[in-house]
Structures are given as structure tokens and as C-alpha cells.
Design a protein around this motif. Structure first.
Motif, PDB file in Angstrom:
ATOM      1  N   TYR A  90     -25.105   8.829 100.449  1.00 44.14           N
ATOM      2  CA  TYR A  90     -24.559  10.171 100.632  1.00 44.14           C
ATOM      3  C   TYR A  90     -23.531  10.485  99.549  1.00 44.14           C
ATOM      4  N   ARG A  91     -22.642   9.535  99.309  1.00 49.39           N
ATOM      5  CA  ARG A  91     -21.621   9.754  98.293  1.00 49.39           C
ATOM      6  C   ARG A  91     -22.244   9.909  96.909  1.00 49.39           C
ATOM      7  N   VAL A 135     -12.241   5.193 119.526  1.00 45.79           N
ATOM      8  CA  VAL A 135     -13.541   4.568 119.300  1.00 45.79           C
ATOM      9  C   VAL A 135     -13.597   4.156 117.851  1.00 45.79           C
ATOM     10  N   LEU A 136     -13.664   2.868 117.581  1.00 49.01           N
ATOM     11  CA  LEU A 136     -13.668   2.371 116.214  1.00 49.01           C
ATOM     12  C   LEU A 136     -14.975   1.656 115.960  1.00 49.01           C
ATOM     13  N   PRO A 137     -15.951   2.345 115.415  1.00 53.81           N
ATOM     14  CA  PRO A 137     -17.294   1.747 115.255  1.00 53.81           C
ATOM     15  C   PRO A 137     -17.419   0.886 114.024  1.00 53.81           C
ATOM     16  N   PHE A 138     -16.442  -0.026 113.781  1.00 56.22           N
ATOM     17  CA  PHE A 138     -16.539  -0.845 112.579  1.00 56.22           C
ATOM     18  C   PHE A 138     -17.802  -1.692 112.576  1.00 56.22           C
ATOM     19  N   VAL A 163     -26.511   4.366 104.068  1.00 57.00           N
ATOM     20  CA  VAL A 163     -26.646   5.817 104.072  1.00 57.00           C
ATOM     21  C   VAL A 163     -25.362   6.452 103.558  1.00 57.00           C
ATOM     22  N   THR A 164     -24.206   5.893 103.967  1.00 57.90           N
ATOM     23  CA  THR A 164     -22.922   6.405 103.489  1.00 57.90           C
ATOM     24  C   THR A 164     -22.847   6.307 101.969  1.00 57.90           C
ATOM     25  N   PRO A 201     -26.433   2.170 108.517  1.00 59.82           N
ATOM     26  CA  PRO A 201     -25.661   3.382 108.237  1.00 59.82           C
ATOM     27  C   PRO A 201     -24.727   3.239 107.045  1.00 59.82           C
ATOM     28  N   LEU A 216     -29.415  13.094 107.734  1.00 57.15           N
ATOM     29  CA  LEU A 216     -29.701  12.719 109.122  1.00 57.15           C
ATOM     30  C   LEU A 216     -31.068  12.053 109.202  1.00 57.15           C
ATOM     31  N   HIS A 256     -30.795   8.594 107.811  1.00 51.86           N
ATOM     32  CA  HIS A 256     -30.162   7.704 108.773  1.00 51.86           C
ATOM     33  C   HIS A 256     -31.185   7.228 109.800  1.00 51.86           C
ATOM     34  N   GLN A 257     -31.983   8.169 110.311  1.00 50.50           N
ATOM     35  CA  GLN A 257     -33.007   7.802 111.291  1.00 50.50           C
ATOM     36  C   GLN A 257     -34.060   6.890 110.648  1.00 50.50           C
ATOM     37  N   HIS A 283     -20.642  -0.920 113.173  1.00 48.94           N
ATOM     38  CA  HIS A 283     -21.807  -0.235 112.657  1.00 48.94           C
ATOM     39  C   HIS A 283     -21.754  -0.067 111.151  1.00 48.94           C
ATOM     40  N   LEU A 284     -20.647  -0.387 110.535  1.00 46.22           N
ATOM     41  CA  LEU A 284     -20.513  -0.129 109.109  1.00 46.22           C
ATOM     42  C   LEU A 284     -21.217  -1.187 108.282  1.00 46.22           C
TER      43      LEU A 284
END
Lengths: 201, 179
Positions: free
Chosen positions: B26-27, B9-12, B22-23, B19, B56, B59-60, B14-15
Motif C-alpha cells: 500500500y505504501r 485493541v492492539l492487533p500486533f 499488504v501494508t 496483512p 481490500l 488483503h482478501q 496480525h502485523l
């Protein structure tokens, strides 16, 4: 300056509008008391930085010692599964049965969850129809992600790949209840080699 | 790969949407957030739980089309409130003992520290504990690099009062540690 003590710290923190900042800068250059106050601010700032550093070192290094065995066991298990990938030809994987449907129809996955940085609690809620024990992120799982200050700075390589493997493809028949799947987060480095593998049910 | 290969499963796709932001956040914020939470008094486990819950929630919030204005303040506000809720439901003495142990452990890790530094750390720890909740939080959030407006949002206080609170907190620490 005494009528508004916060203005000096606001000036130091570059929080003031430029005109007001210029006025205070001019005042500071000729006021010994304000310069001494600024020196005090800087002393305390240094103390607070040292305090924060000591708290972080103490709380995370202490846990690193306790979890050394657990993280070692998790790493050994992950290495074993990784070896299984490279030594044993991967079997045909059929989509798990039930409302989850085919793999490609899974709900959107958070990129952070792919890297194992955030446990897929949202995903667990989605697959509750599959009979399995829903687990909170275990100490072992967290140990693999935060064993010390070095892990706090670890940044996953992108893109991360999520692999969902039915348990019957990995374990002997009957060893795991039907319908249980394991999630594996495999992070590939820029050199093309796997960097990190995490497993959870 | 042949017909027996494992399906991935490669959810590219969604990047490139919410999200991904959010990434990035997060970093940028994970370490400062962890540090802020443990300095507030949470254990390392609790702090990591709160950080995970917070992102989380972010993200929501992002995927639901929530406001992206002053996101840093939003993140620290959510984490701060969750930390406070945890502290209210736990024995405060337990958290205090952990903090004392943390300072003690820091000294054990660096045995070469002089007696003067040890005393300084102990004094600072005690001084920080005497601050009010807002004073302590303003000081620690400022130490994590938040702007006054972000601190005000995080603590739900007027931005104009942040500088006065920080000044008061620093003065009190100075009186206790450098008298």
C-alpha cells in the motif's frame, strides 16, 4: 532495427536479455537514426511525466480548496475528543452487547484500517447486527486523509492503536441510540505524542 | 492506567502475517496507483475509491492464500479493471470535461507558465486521448515504473507485445506533439 521497432524501447527500458541488449547497444553507437529515435523516446517520456504531474496537482489541489472547511471541522471535532481524553478521566468501558462480543474477540483488523487509510468496510459488515446506520466513507472522512499532495505522501507511524468507545461514555445519556459505538484511530508518533485522531461511527 | 482505563485493541499479532505485506505494498503503490487512475480519466474521488477497493481485494487475496507472484501486476490489473468498469457506467463526456478542467486548473495554479508550455500540455492531452485504450494504459503503466511483464499481467496482454504497443504510442504522441 526497423524490422522490430519495439526492441529499441525494450533496450531503453532494460527489458532485453543481456546478450541482445549488448548487441543493440553496439548498434546504437553507430546508428544516427536509432539515436534520434531514443532522443524522441526521452522527449515524450518527459512530456508524459509533466502531464501526469499536472493532472495530479489539478485534481487534488482543487479538492483541497473545496474541503478546507470540512477538514477543518473534522479536525476541530477530533481535537475536541482528544482533549476529552486528556482532561476527563476515561470511564469504565464495558464491551458492547450483542454478537460482537468482548473487544478482544473482534475479528482481525487490517493494519491499514487502523491507520485510517482504508475505511473498515469489512468491520462494518461484521457488526451489522448492531442497529446503526452503515455509512460509506464520507467526504469529511476522506478530506482528512487526502486534502492535497502532502497527504498523498503521508505514511502512518506504526503501530497504530484502535480504540472502540461506546457512545454513552462520550455523549450525554439518550443523545445516541443504544448500542452505537464510535471507532477512533489514534496514531502515535515516534516521540510518543498523538499524531492523528480520526473518528467515525 | 487504573481500573477505569479504556480497553485498547492492539492487533500486533496480525502485523507479522499477510496483512503486513499488504501494508508495505500500500505504501509503495498507493501514489502510483492514484496517479495512474486519474491519468486514465477517473476523478480524484473515484480514483481513491478504486485504490481502497483494490487493496481490500489484495488483503482478501493474501489472507486467502492467493498467489503472490507478480503482485504489482495483480494490483494494477484489479485497479485497471475496476476503473474501466466505472468508466463504462459513467458518462465519458463527464470524465473528459473533468480532465479538461484539470489541465486548465493546473495552468491556473502556475500562472507563470508560458504560452508555449500551455499549448504543449493541451496538445499532449489531446494526443493521449487519441491513443487506443491499450496504448494509453501501457504508456501510463510504464510511466509508473511497471516492468513489461507486470504491464502484460495488468492488461491481460502478451508480454511480448508490450514493447511494440509502447513504441507505437510514443510515436503517435511524437507525431502529434512535435510535428
Amino acid at each position: 532495427m526497423s524490422e522490430c521497432p519495439g526492441r529499441l524501447i525494450a533496450w531503453l527500458d532494460t527489458e532485453l536479455p543481456s546478450e541482445e541488449a549488448a548487441a543493440i547497444e553496439q548498434h546504437v553507437s553507430s546508428c544516427r537514426m536509432c539515436r534520434e529515435r531514443i532522443a524522441m523516446y526521452r522527449r515524450i517520456d518527459a512530456d508524459v511525466r509533466a502531464y501526469r504531474k499536472s493532472v495530479m496537482e489539478a485534481k487534488f489541489h482543487r479538492r483541497a480548496g473545496e474541503w478546507l472547511l470540512a477538514s477543518g471541522a473534522a479536525a476541530f471535532a477530533a481535537a475536541g475528543v482528544l482533549a476529552l481524553f486528556t482532561v476527563v478521566p476515561p470511564a469504565q468501558v464495558a464491551p458492547p452487547p450483542g454478537p460482537a462480543g468482548p473487544l478482544v474477540a473482534r475479528p482481525p483488523v487490517h493494519p491499514n484500517e487502523l491507520a485510517g487509510l482504508v475505511p473498515p468496510r469489512v468491520q462494518r459488515a461484521e457488526v451489522q447486527a448492531v442497529p446503526k446506520r452503515v455509512m460509506k466513507p464520507s467526504r469529511t472522512h476522506r478530506a482528512a486523509s487526502a486534502t492535497g499532495l502532502a497527504d498523498l505522501n503521508w505514511v502512518p507511524a506504526e503501530p497504530a492503536i484502535e480504540i472502540v468507545i461506546p457512545a454513552e461514555a462520550v455523549f450525554p445519556p439518550g443523545a445516541i441510540p443504544e448500542g452505537v459505538s464510535f471507532n477512533a484511530n489514534l496514531t502515535i508518533g515516534a516521540d510518543g505524542f498523538p499524531q492523528r485522531l480520526r473518528l467515525w461511527p | 492506567m487504573g481500573s477505569e482505563s479504556v480497553r485498547l485493541v492492539l492487533p500486533f499479532g496480525h502485523l507479522g502475517t499477510g496483512p503486513c505485506e499488504v501494508t508495505t505494498l500500500y505504501r509503495e503503490l498507493r501514489h502510483p496507483l492514484l496517479r495512474y487512475l486519474v491519468c486514465l480519466g477517473l476523478s480524484a474521488d473515484e480514483a481513491q475509491d478504486v485504490v481502497q477497493d483494490t487493496f481490500l481485494a489484495l488483503h482478501q487475496h493474501v489472507t486467502a492464500g492467493g498467489s503472490k507472484e507478480n503482485v504489482r501486476g495483480w494490483v494494477f490489473r484489479v485497479a485497471h479493471n475496476r476503473a474501466r468498469n466505472r468508466q463504462k457506467s459513467y458518462n465519458r463526456r463527464f470524465a473528459a470535461e473533468l480532465d479538461a478542467e484539470a489541465v486548465s486548473m493546473a495552468h491556473e495554479v502556475t500562472p507563470e507558465r508560458t504560452a508555449i508550455e500551455k499549448e504543449r500540455s493541451r496538445q499532449l492531452k489531446e494526443a493521449i486521448d487519441t491513443l487506443s485504450d491499450n496504448e494509453r494504459a501501457c504508456l501510463l503503466l510504464r510511466a509508473e515504473g511497471l516492468r513489461y511483464r507486470e504491464i502484460g499481467d495488468a492488461l491481460d496482454i502478451p508480454t511480448s507485445t508490450v514493447s511494440d504497443i509502447v513504441d507505437r504510442a510514443i510515436k503517435r504522441l511524437a507525431e502529434r506533439c512535435h510535428e
